[in-house]
Write a protein that holds these residues in place. Structure first.
Motif, PDB file in Angstrom:
ATOM      1  N   GLY A  51       0.811  -1.205   0.000  1.00  0.00           N
ATOM      2  CA  GLY A  51       0.000   0.000   0.000  1.00  0.00           C
ATOM      3  C   GLY A  51       0.844   1.255   0.000  1.00  0.00           C
ATOM      4  N   TYR A  52       2.131   1.119   0.361  1.00  0.00           N
ATOM      5  CA  TYR A  52       3.052   2.246   0.335  1.00  0.00           C
ATOM      6  C   TYR A  52       3.666   2.447  -1.048  1.00  0.00           C
ATOM      7  CZ  TYR A  52       2.799   1.878   5.424  1.00  0.00           C
ATOM      8  OH  TYR A  52       2.350   1.833   6.726  1.00  0.00           O
ATOM      9  N   VAL A  53       3.249   1.634  -2.004  1.00  0.00           N
ATOM     10  CA  VAL A  53       3.697   1.786  -3.391  1.00  0.00           C
ATOM     11  C   VAL A  53       2.468   2.130  -4.227  1.00  0.00           C
ATOM     12  CG1 VAL A  53       4.830   0.705  -5.362  1.00  0.00           C
ATOM     13  CG2 VAL A  53       5.507   0.069  -3.029  1.00  0.00           C
ATOM     14  N   SER A  54       2.373   3.361  -4.667  1.00  0.00           N
ATOM     15  CA  SER A  54       1.222   3.773  -5.475  1.00  0.00           C
ATOM     16  C   SER A  54       1.551   3.588  -6.955  1.00  0.00           C
ATOM     17  CB  SER A  54       0.858   5.233  -5.189  1.00  0.00           C
ATOM     18  OG  SER A  54       1.957   6.091  -5.438  1.00  0.00           O
ATOM     19  N   ILE A  55       0.541   3.199  -7.716  1.00  0.00           N
ATOM     20  CA  ILE A  55       0.714   2.950  -9.147  1.00  0.00           C
ATOM     21  C   ILE A  55      -0.357   3.709  -9.905  1.00  0.00           C
ATOM     22  CG2 ILE A  55       0.920   1.206 -10.956  1.00  0.00           C
ATOM     23  CD1 ILE A  55       1.441  -0.868  -8.836  1.00  0.00           C
ATOM     24  N   GLU A  56       0.048   4.443 -10.918  1.00  0.00           N
ATOM     25  CA  GLU A  56      -0.897   5.182 -11.750  1.00  0.00           C
ATOM     26  C   GLU A  56      -0.655   4.815 -13.205  1.00  0.00           C
ATOM     27  OE1 GLU A  56      -4.174   7.570 -12.162  1.00  0.00           O
ATOM     28  OE2 GLU A  56      -3.150   7.152 -10.273  1.00  0.00           O
TER      29      GLU A  56
ATOM     30  N   PRO B 126      -5.085  10.506  -5.622  1.00  0.00           N
ATOM     31  CA  PRO B 126      -6.256  10.968  -6.373  1.00  0.00           C
ATOM     32  C   PRO B 126      -6.874  12.203  -5.718  1.00  0.00           C
ATOM     33  CG  PRO B 126      -6.880   9.146  -4.965  1.00  0.00           C
ATOM     34  CD  PRO B 126      -5.399   9.364  -4.745  1.00  0.00           C
ATOM     35  N   SER B 127      -6.089  13.240  -5.555  1.00  0.00           N
ATOM     36  CA  SER B 127      -6.566  14.445  -4.865  1.00  0.00           C
ATOM     37  C   SER B 127      -6.332  15.674  -5.724  1.00  0.00           C
ATOM     38  CB  SER B 127      -5.850  14.612  -3.519  1.00  0.00           C
ATOM     39  OG  SER B 127      -6.075  13.520  -2.668  1.00  0.00           O
ATOM     40  N   GLU B 128      -7.140  16.701  -5.496  1.00  0.00           N
ATOM     41  CA  GLU B 128      -6.965  17.989  -6.142  1.00  0.00           C
ATOM     42  C   GLU B 128      -7.074  19.075  -5.083  1.00  0.00           C
ATOM     43  OE1 GLU B 128      -9.679  18.547  -9.325  1.00  0.00           O
ATOM     44  OE2 GLU B 128      -8.782  16.994 -10.589  1.00  0.00           O
ATOM     45  N   PRO B 129      -6.354  20.177  -5.255  1.00  0.00           N
ATOM     46  CA  PRO B 129      -6.405  21.243  -4.241  1.00  0.00           C
ATOM     47  C   PRO B 129      -7.761  21.942  -4.250  1.00  0.00           C
ATOM     48  CG  PRO B 129      -5.185  21.983  -6.162  1.00  0.00           C
ATOM     49  CD  PRO B 129      -5.464  20.526  -6.388  1.00  0.00           C
ATOM     50  N   MET B 130      -8.120  22.511  -3.113  1.00  0.00           N
ATOM     51  CA  MET B 130      -9.366  23.268  -3.038  1.00  0.00           C
ATOM     52  C   MET B 130      -9.325  24.473  -3.976  1.00  0.00           C
ATOM     53  SD  MET B 130     -10.273  23.208   1.038  1.00  0.00           S
ATOM     54  CE  MET B 130     -11.791  24.140   0.752  1.00  0.00           C
TER      55      MET B 130
ATOM     56  N   ALA C 299       7.677  18.306  -2.345  1.00  0.00           N
ATOM     57  CA  ALA C 299       7.190  19.068  -3.492  1.00  0.00           C
ATOM     58  C   ALA C 299       5.853  18.480  -3.915  1.00  0.00           C
ATOM     59  CB  ALA C 299       8.190  19.012  -4.646  1.00  0.00           C
ATOM     60  N   VAL C 300       4.895  19.355  -4.190  1.00  0.00           N
ATOM     61  CA  VAL C 300       3.531  18.922  -4.546  1.00  0.00           C
ATOM     62  C   VAL C 300       3.164  19.589  -5.862  1.00  0.00           C
ATOM     63  CG1 VAL C 300       1.135  18.770  -3.810  1.00  0.00           C
ATOM     64  CG2 VAL C 300       2.963  18.788  -2.087  1.00  0.00           C
ATOM     65  N   ARG C 301       2.733  18.777  -6.822  1.00  0.00           N
ATOM     66  CA  ARG C 301       2.306  19.350  -8.102  1.00  0.00           C
ATOM     67  C   ARG C 301       1.310  18.414  -8.779  1.00  0.00           C
ATOM     68  NH1 ARG C 301       6.915  18.381 -12.722  1.00  0.00           N
ATOM     69  NH2 ARG C 301       7.592  16.294 -12.099  1.00  0.00           N
ATOM     70  N   LEU C 302       0.518  18.983  -9.672  1.00  0.00           N
ATOM     71  CA  LEU C 302      -0.418  18.215 -10.472  1.00  0.00           C
ATOM     72  C   LEU C 302       0.249  17.828 -11.783  1.00  0.00           C
ATOM     73  CD1 LEU C 302      -3.880  20.001 -10.091  1.00  0.00           C
ATOM     74  CD2 LEU C 302      -3.272  17.735  -9.281  1.00  0.00           C
ATOM     75  N   ARG C 303       0.097  16.559 -12.143  1.00  0.00           N
ATOM     76  CA  ARG C 303       0.615  16.088 -13.415  1.00  0.00           C
ATOM     77  C   ARG C 303      -0.551  15.791 -14.331  1.00  0.00           C
ATOM     78  NH1 ARG C 303       5.911  14.046 -13.081  1.00  0.00           N
ATOM     79  NH2 ARG C 303       5.638  13.723 -15.310  1.00  0.00           N
ATOM     80  N   GLU C 304      -0.412  16.119 -15.610  1.00  0.00           N
ATOM     81  CA  GLU C 304      -1.486  15.904 -16.573  1.00  0.00           C
ATOM     82  C   GLU C 304      -1.147  14.742 -17.494  1.00  0.00           C
ATOM     83  OE1 GLU C 304      -2.185  19.504 -18.657  1.00  0.00           O
ATOM     84  OE2 GLU C 304      -2.950  20.583 -16.907  1.00  0.00           O
TER      85      GLU C 304
ATOM     86  N   TRP D 233      -3.233  13.727 -11.933  1.00  0.00           N
ATOM     87  CA  TRP D 233      -2.986  13.053 -10.665  1.00  0.00           C
ATOM     88  C   TRP D 233      -2.008  13.914  -9.871  1.00  0.00           C
ATOM     89  CZ3 TRP D 233      -0.276  11.969 -15.003  1.00  0.00           C
ATOM     90  CH2 TRP D 233       1.091  11.753 -14.909  1.00  0.00           C
ATOM     91  N   LEU D 234      -2.068  13.752  -8.573  1.00  0.00           N
ATOM     92  CA  LEU D 234      -1.251  14.561  -7.680  1.00  0.00           C
ATOM     93  C   LEU D 234       0.045  13.826  -7.375  1.00  0.00           C
ATOM     94  CD1 LEU D 234      -1.368  17.220  -5.993  1.00  0.00           C
ATOM     95  CD2 LEU D 234      -2.056  15.785  -4.064  1.00  0.00           C
TER      96      LEU D 234
END
Length: 555
Positions: free
Chosen positions: A207-212, A231-235, A355-360, A367-368
């Motif tokens: 569960g500590y390995v995320s796959i997209e 699977p999150s987006e900023p307010m 570092a936090v960013r959205l990838r398209e 995805w975040l």
């Protein structure tokens, strides 16, 4: 004389002969569904089904559990459903080797029923199969290839990562280099598993390995990131990207509730709004003083607080899953704390860094991505899986998951077995040598168990375009000559050592679990001598006299 079927009221009893025939037929059919997919030269299957909205859904795979799961809920055959449950249980617990498990169970059932039909009592068949399985496990313990310096490693340095990479590659590609350009990801898969490994607890938490899975590019473009995909987006959209302090909050961020007694009869609306805005600003200030650049909250966050945080250059994410909060803590080093209030402000010590960013990607999907600083070794990682199409990306994702599970099994029990049918052939030889030590009926079952073990290399040979009888005969001779790793390599050739020839390694835990589960499954069904089924049509309990909504009168 064969016992005929009997009917008592609405109950029908099938004879032992008819029962065993039904079990054998279903077992063979379930085995044949996946047999041609086994091994590096196995073929894919296209699964097509009509959905409830009349759309046709189709995909291509060689994954045994994916094929069998398509029949879940679509068949009422009890044995078919038992096989589906077997595959799903093995997949949930091990995550690799489901096709082999299904084939062994299928052949054990068919062989066992043939023995029973020839006059061998079921108890002797079950006992003989259990003896053969125990001898196989003993041989595999001797044949095991260590992937660590000892049986209970406590540090990453204790592992032979080159062998772990071979296990990962065989899991992802079935050992067939070039069939999927995933072999170059072997080191990334190993790195991901070892970061999720907790030696003190003896577990690997994938569960500590995320796959997209992201359509576009090639599977070879897949890569490991030092962080996580969420699977999150900023307010507030324009608050990203950020690089700095990361705060993780368990709870909600809300202003102190305004007491109803403070509301005047004419509704002091303006005053109440001002109070809410002041308290929202106070909560935002309580977060900002910790030098946070992003805050992740498991509960709700009011719009006012999200806006105030954005004014201070802080990205806010709400309704984050508890499991994702734990992953964020591992990636950034943040301490998960309770709700922030003006009287309980956040501290610099509670913040992690990242570092936090959205990838398209294609189709306007995002995805975040949360990554650790360059100088920090994250305890959780993400895998970005690419594929030219959505289905190709999904298949690459599935194969990488198999690789992760294979390496996890090797980390939990740091031993491997040679692939290509070599382990089964060596065990079959030892089981046959053991068989004469038992009486006639058990001896037949033990010897038959050896034949079932050889069904794996026979299938591999057939899928490689070879004559299975000739291939197994020649490989038996090589094993008798002392070549304990002789088998079929990824090109379909017969070799004296499949490990030296192509690095064919399987995690020992995967193979032993597969064997034990298939033997237990088959033995449980071989004890059945008849089926009793209710042929009455279903009824609605509410139509019974006295039931709620019934017009009848209770007696």
């Amino acid at each position: 004389m064969a016992e005929s079927n009997a009917t008592i009221g609405s109950w029908e009893r099938l004879s032992p002969e008819e029962t065993r025939l039904g079990i054998r037929r279903a077992a063979l059919e379930m085995g044949e569904l996946v047999r041609s997919t086994l091994g590096p030269l196995g073929v894919d299957k296209m699964i097509v089904r009509r959905m409830q909205d009349d759309r046709l859904r189709g995909f291509v795979t060689n994954d045994g559990v994916a094929i069998l799961e398509e029949f879940e809920g679509e068949t009422d055959h009890p044995i078919a459903n038992q096989f589906i449950g077997l595959a799903e249980t093995h997949e949930d617990e091990i995550g690799d080797g489901t096709t082999t498990t299904t084939l062994l169970a299928s052949d054990l059932l068919a062989t066992g029923i043939d023995l029973i039909e020839d006059g061998v009592p079921p108890v002797a068949v079950v006992e003989g199969f259990s003896i053969g399985a125990q001898r196989t496990l003993e041989v595999w313990d001797d044949l095991g290839i260590p992937v660590a310096t000892n049986g209970h490693p406590t540090t990453r340095a204790a592992f032979d990562e080159s062998r772990l990479e071979r296990i990962a590659t065989c899991g992802m590609t079935n050992g067939r280099a070039g069939s999927w350009p995933l072999e170059r990801l072997g080191d990334d898969v190993v790195d991901a598993v070892l970061r999720a490994w907790e030696p003190q607890r003896g577990t690997v938490h994938l569960g500590y390995v995320s796959i997209e899975a992201i359509p576009g590019g090639d599977a070879a473009d897949s890569k490991l990131i030092p962080g996580s995909l969420l699977p999150s987006e900023p307010m507030i959209e324009d608050t990203l990207p950020v690089d700095g302090g990361v705060l993780v909050v368990d709870g909600s961020l809300e202003p102190r509730e305004i007491r109803s007694s403070s509301v005047t009869i004419d509704g002091d609306y303006a005053g109440n709004v001002a109070n809410l805005e002041r308290e929202a600003a106070a909560v935002a200030d309580a977060i900002a003083r910790a030098n946070a650049a992003a805050v992740f909250v498991t509960g709700d966050v009011t719009h006012d607080i999200g806006t105030e945080l954005a004014h201070r250059g802080i990205a806010c994410f709400r309704n984050v899953k508890d499991s994702d909060a734990e992953v964020l803590s591992r990636v950034t080093g943040a301490t998960i704390r309770g709700p922030v209030t003006p009287t309980a402000p956040a501290s610099v010590e509670e913040c992690g860094r990242g570092a936090v960013r959205l990838r398209e990607a294609q189709d306007d999907t995002t995805w975040l991505e949360v990554t650790a600083p360059a100088h920090v070794d994250p305890r959780s990682v993400g895998l970005v899986v690419r594929g030219g199409t959505e289905s190709a990306a999904d298949e690459a994702r599935r194969r990488i998951k198999v690789g992760l599970n294979a390496v996890r099994a090797a980390v939990k029990r740091p031993f491997a077995l040679p692939g290509g049918g070599a382990a089964e052939l060596e065990a079959a030889r030892a089981v046959r040598e053991l068989a004469p030590k038992f009486d006639g009926r058990e001896q037949l079952a033990v010897d038959a168990f050896a034949d079932v073990l050889e069904s794996i290399p026979r299938t591999l040979a057939r899928n490689a375009g070879r004559d299975p009888i000739d291939a197994v005969t020649e490989l038996r001779a090589r094993h008798d000559a002392g070549h304990t790793r002789a088998g079929i390599d990824a090109n379909g050739d017969l070799v004296d050592d499949v490990v030296a020839a192509g690095g064919a390694l399987d995690a020992q835990l995967v193979r032993t679990s597969s064997l034990a589960r298939s033997v237990e499954f088959a033995n449980s069904l071989l004890r059945i001598d008849s089926v009793v089924r209710n042929t009455a049509p279903p009824f609605d309990p509410e139509e019974l006299p006295g039931a709620a909504g019934s017009s009848g009168t209770p007696s």
